[in-house]
Design an enzyme around this catalytic site. Structure first.
Site, PDB file in Angstrom:
ATOM      1  N   CYS A   1       0.816  -1.183  -0.099  1.00 34.37           N
ATOM      2  CA  CYS A   1       0.113  -0.166  -0.023  1.00 34.37           C
ATOM      3  C   CYS A   1       1.063   1.240   0.033  1.00 34.37           C
ATOM      4  O   CYS A   1       0.055   2.256   0.303  1.00 34.37           O
ATOM      5  CB  CYS A   1      -1.478  -0.143   1.272  1.00 34.37           C
TER       6      CYS A   1
ATOM      7  N   HIS B   1      -5.785   1.272   6.303  1.00 36.86           N
ATOM      8  CA  HIS B   1      -6.647   0.713   4.746  1.00 36.86           C
ATOM      9  C   HIS B   1      -6.592  -0.954   5.858  1.00 36.86           C
ATOM     10  O   HIS B   1      -5.797  -1.690   6.497  1.00 36.86           O
ATOM     11  CB  HIS B   1      -5.053   0.320   3.613  1.00 36.86           C
TER      12      HIS B   1
ATOM     13  N   HIS C   1      -8.860  -4.659   5.126  1.00 44.53           N
ATOM     14  CA  HIS C   1      -9.797  -5.691   4.207  1.00 44.53           C
ATOM     15  C   HIS C   1     -11.061  -6.242   4.853  1.00 44.53           C
ATOM     16  O   HIS C   1     -11.174  -6.953   4.938  1.00 44.53           O
ATOM     17  CB  HIS C   1      -9.072  -6.424   4.155  1.00 44.53           C
TER      18      HIS C   1
ATOM     19  N   GLU D   1     -27.622   8.192  14.256  1.00 46.79           N
ATOM     20  CA  GLU D   1     -26.510   9.475  15.352  1.00 46.79           C
ATOM     21  C   GLU D   1     -24.916   9.147  14.855  1.00 46.79           C
ATOM     22  O   GLU D   1     -23.811  10.025  15.643  1.00 46.79           O
ATOM     23  CB  GLU D   1     -26.964   8.560  16.523  1.00 46.79           C
TER      24      GLU D   1
END
Ligand SMILES: [Zn+2]
Length: 243
Positions: free
Chosen positions: A99, A117, A119, A140
């Site tokens: 990433c 990040h 999954h 809310e």
């Protein structure tokens, strides 16, 4: 002191970015957000302008501060080069997270302090229920999310209100994580106030000005995604129709 700058990731302070990445990755593993080495976290140290990046292929619950990569930012982040990253700290035998180009794109283009990040299965499922945007209103928890409304008195952007609609853009997945960089950048430019992007059949990227904010946004979004999935199963619209 070693040549690999171990001092950059060695601290007794649990709030030091290197320690925080490891403790949060372990917590996210427990929540099934980062299983089997998937997902990652990157944090910018606002005091030193160093970017701490998790390694690739290391089990999240076993990650140690010495496993982390460090990039040195210069000129207010604008020198970060996604295509040719220079690490000031590179742990031997490890590769930086897949990433990394996406994390650096967020830091460079959005001027954020942290990127998460995951999954998450809620993110993957919700990405299959919506086309271009995930949308939800009148819940809310939405009030934990930032908006594009500027408060001139408080001199800051205010959060969404209960009746507002949270919209998170969705991009399609690619075979390799780095191939998402251009699409992520494009969608961020189109929606500069978004703090997250869903990647269809893959997961989610969430960012904030600090890791505390990114964590709050990530947890709130995941809760809202889970709620939306259940609402859709019950045949309920996730955006309340206006009367
Ligand atoms: Zn991923």
């Amino acid at each position: 002191m070693s040549n690999n700058h171990d001092e950059l990731v060695t601290s007794g302070d649990p709030m030091h970015p290197a320690n925080l990445i490891c403790s949060l990755c372990a917590k996210f593993y427990e929540k099934d957000w980062c299983l089997g080495t998937g997902g990652g976290i990157s944090i910018k140290d606002p005091h030193t302008n160093h970017y701490f990046i998790a390694p690739s292929g290391v089990q999240k619950e076993l990650m140690r501060p010495t496993d982390l990569f460090v990039v040195e930012g210069t000129d207010n982040n604008k020198e970060l080069n996604v295509d040719d990253v220079t690490f000031v700290r590179k742990p031997p035998g490890l590769k930086p997270s897949d990433c990394t180009p996406l994390f650096l794109t967020c830091f460079k283009e959005l001027d954020v302090g942290a990127v998460i990040h995951t999954h998450s299965s809620n993110a993957v499922l919700a990405s299959l229920l919506y086309d271009d945007f995930f949308e939800i209103s009148h819940i809310e928890q939405i009030k934990a999310m930032p908006s594009d409304k500027w408060d001139p008195v408080a001199n800051k952007y205010i959060n969404l209100l209960f009746q507002d609609t949270l919209r998170i853009p969705i991009i399609d997945n690619k075979n390799f994580e780095y191939e998402l960089t251009d699409d992520l950048l494009e969608v961020c430019k189109k929606h500069p106030h978004s703090c997250a992007v869903l990647v269809r059949r893959h997961g989610i990227f969430v960012w904030g000005s600090t890791i505390a904010k990114a964590k709050i946004y990530n947890e709130s979004i995941d809760y809202l995604l889970g709620l939306a999935i259940q609402m859709r199963q019950l045949g309920l619209p996730t955006v309340k129709p206006s009367i």
